[in-house]
Design an enzyme around this catalytic site. Structure first.
Site, PDB file in Angstrom:
ATOM      1  N   CYS A 381       0.683  -1.224   0.069  1.00 48.39           N
ATOM      2  CA  CYS A 381       0.065   0.216   0.371  1.00 48.39           C
ATOM      3  C   CYS A 381       0.746   1.218  -0.338  1.00 48.39           C
ATOM      4  O   CYS A 381       2.037   1.186  -0.147  1.00 48.39           O
ATOM      5  CB  CYS A 381      -0.942  -0.100   1.405  1.00 48.39           C
ATOM      6  N   HIS A 544      -4.128   6.081   8.284  1.00 45.30           N
ATOM      7  CA  HIS A 544      -2.659   6.128   8.594  1.00 45.30           C
ATOM      8  C   HIS A 544      -1.711   6.853   7.659  1.00 45.30           C
ATOM      9  O   HIS A 544      -2.946   7.442   6.611  1.00 45.30           O
ATOM     10  CB  HIS A 544      -2.121   5.000   8.481  1.00 45.30           C
TER      11      HIS A 544
END
Length: 625
Positions: A381, A544
């Site tokens: 990611c 995040h």
């Protein structure tokens, strides 16, 4: 089977794999730069003297783009594929050596010098690794690239450039002879079978494209842009299945027609040919008929249409050329349909359900996207610490339960290792991952926690007994850590619904107040959400910061916010918003527990509806083992 027969079969398989690998590498140099080719094609179609709106001033862009820009882009990409960013720079420098002094586009030269530049600098870096005195790294890196680049550019200019130019002239003379003899339709005997073997991009962009570009530069159009990209043969195959087949093949054909003819994804019809290999005769007949028709109308395009949809073909058609292009596509489709119909009606298995499924597997193997030997699976990611970590934990647990000794790691997209066999990413990130790891199998998912493709992968690899077993047990990357990472005070229940940005702010502020991150990390969390949604499925989002925000993290920490009525994360609602700040691997144990818990939809629902902090705390911190 005799030893000689086994050797011959192995040799044939090896040759096939080498051809496919070469084809993928060749197309890999061109495909990332298709946008530049399209830009050049549109400028050409619009502004050359025979274009739609001739403009002598703007037409000056055409020459420099085709002789300088496009070869340099190919050279840079080829070098980067071999030697990373430094390889890309060296590839571009080396390509400049064959570009200067040539009056024709040096695509072949770029495809030679780009990878060569990447290879040379890669070998140099390996040779000096660990031997450069401290403080001299930048000096050595910069001067080595400059000196090696100079030598390669001179070599290309004085030696390789003239050879490639001579080869180019020979190919041009041969092509002109074939065209004058009226034998161009016979090219379909090689092009159509090559497409089915997934050499379509290599044939189109590596062979036909450069020839067509030279012809287009001289005559304003080229028939070579139509030889591989003609969607007619594939359209005829799919129409025949739609009309005369049954079952899965018939039901799936209309959708495949839209994807193939309108979307330009020709690979969609390859399984339909492979399930009944005699249909290769149909696409060959259609291809030859189409080329013959193009020749009758003197049809051609100004640039390569990519993807090969009917819209792209028409966009690259010069003024006054539509009749020829459309006629060639329709004739190819009609002939392919008639020949395919004959064979499909004679087929005993009109439904083709089993054959189609088997053919689709064959396609994956031919294309090299379905790995048979898997030692490392990588979840990737943007940041490499949130959704990818949870996905890796989930699959790692499934592998262990299935007895599969396969390494599973998570990284940021830019850090995908070269030895990755399978790369798993969110759908929106797959294209970036393929550019970094072109030789890996890529799996696109929407749900990092409980995607059905996990079980399919486990089942497939469980059947595959050829996977190489590690001599040592895969190292356990999850280490026990103190439960300071998730504190009970950082689990907030029964919060009223807010918008997504506010929910991320609340999670970030809780991380700040608990001493996990600096306040700037909150903005990084928002920026990460703008790039790709952190919704991972099962009613959970894990906002995040992006990779660059790691310097704002003081220590690893996790906070959990429960919104019983949900928070809209795009088209999905998140009921648990889990804010994450991770340093190293300290937070992975809790993420593993989160992933394992959320696999069970019943448990996930219990957490969403929980009114006791202890329920969530124990679910995420206490290992079942």
């Amino acid at each position: 089977m005799s030893m000689n027969t086994q050797t011959n079969v192995a040799s044939q398989v090896g040759i096939k794999e080498k051809i496919q690998t070469f084809g993928r590498f060749l197309s890999g140099m061109v495909m990332p730069n298709i946008g530049a080719f399209i830009a050049w094609g549109l400028i050409t179609a619009l502004f050359i003297p025979t274009g739609w709106i001739p403009n002598e001033n703007l037409g000056k862009l055409v020459g420099p783009m085709i002789t300088n820009l496009l070869p340099l882009l190919i050279g840079y990409t080829g070098g980067k594929m071999v030697g990373g960013n430094r390889g890309g720079v060296l590839g571009a420098i080396a390509t400049m050596g064959v570009v200067v002094g040539a009056d024709v586009p040096m695509f072949i030269g770029a495809m030679i010098m780009g990878p060569l530049g990447g290879y040379v600098i890669k070998k140099f870096d390996q040779a000096v690794e660990g031997k450069i005195p401290a403080g001299f790294e930048m000096l050595v890196n910069n001067f080595s690239a400059g000196i090696i680049g100079m030598i390669l550019a001179l070599l290309a200019y004085l030696g390789i450039g003239p050879v490639v130019l001579a080869l180019n002239n020979v190919l041009r003379a041969g092509v002109e002879a074939i065209v004058k003899a009226g034998l161009l339709p016979l090219a379909s005997l090689f092009i159509e079978p090559g497409k089915i073997l997934f050499l379509n991009n290599a044939i189109n962009h590596g062979v036909l494209g450069p020839i067509g570009i030279e012809q287009s530069k001289e005559f304003g159009k080229s028939i070579f842009f139509l030889l591989e990209t003609n969607p007619g043969p594939g359209l005829g195959i799919l129409l025949a299945y739609w009309v005369f087949s049954k079952g899965m093949a018939k039901e799936s054909a209309p959708g495949a027609i839209i994807i193939h003819f309108l979307g330009g994804i020709h690979e969609i019809y390859f399984p339909y040919v492979l399930m009944n290999p005699v249909l290769i005769l149909a696409v060959i007949a259609g291809g030859m008929s189409g080329v013959f028709t193009f020749g009758l109308f003197n049809a051609g395009l100004v640039a390569t249409p990519s993807p090969g949809s009917i819209f792209a073909l028409l966009a690259m058609t010069p003024k006054g050329g539509f009749a020829g292009v459309i006629s060639g596509v329709l004739v190819a489709a009609a002939v392919s349909f008639l020949v395919a119909s004959f064979f499909i009606k004679r087929s005993k298995n009109l439904s083709g359900d089993e054959d189609l499924a088997r053919a689709k597997d064959m396609v994956k193997e031919l294309k090299g996207t379905k790995k048979t030997v898997v030692n490392k699976v990588v979840f990737a990611c943007d940041a490499g610490m949130g959704s990818s970590a949870m996905g890796a934990s989930t699959l790692r647990n499934k592998f262990k339960k299935a007895g599969l000794n396969i390494e599973v790691i998570n990284t940021a997209i830019e850090d995908i290792p070269e030895d990755a066999d399978i790369v798993v990413t969110q759908q929106s990130l797959t294209a970036r991952a393929k550019a970094i790891a072109p030789n890996a199998e890529h799996i696109s998912i929407t749900n990092f926690v409980n995607d059905p493709q996990y079980d399919e992968l486990v089942e497939r690899l469980s059947r595959n007994k050829t996977s190489k077993v590690h001599k040592e047990e895969v190292k356990e990357v999850i280490k026990e850590e103190k439960q300071e990472i998730l504190l009970k005070k950082n689990i907030k229940l029964g919060l009223p619904s807010v918008d997504k940005e506010k929910a991320i702010e609340m999670a970030g502020q809780l991380l700040v107040e608990s001493g996990y991150v600096d306040h700037e990390y909150i903005q990084a969390m928002k920026e990460r959400e703008e790039m790709v949604s952190t919704y991972i499925g099962s009613g959970v989002a894990i906002p995040h910061g992006v990779g660059a925000a790691k310097e704002k993290i003081k220590k690893s920490g996790i906070v959990v916010l429960q919104f019983p009525d949900g928070v809209n994360f795009g088209e999905e609602k998140a009921y648990l918003v889990i804010g994450i700040a991770g340093v190293g691997d300290e937070h992975l144990k809790i993420l593993a527990n989160i992933a394992t818990t959320l696999e069970d939809e019943k448990k996930a629902q219990e957490l969403i509806n929980a009114n006791d902090i202890e329920v969530i705390y124990r679910a995420f911190t206490v290992s079942e083992n």
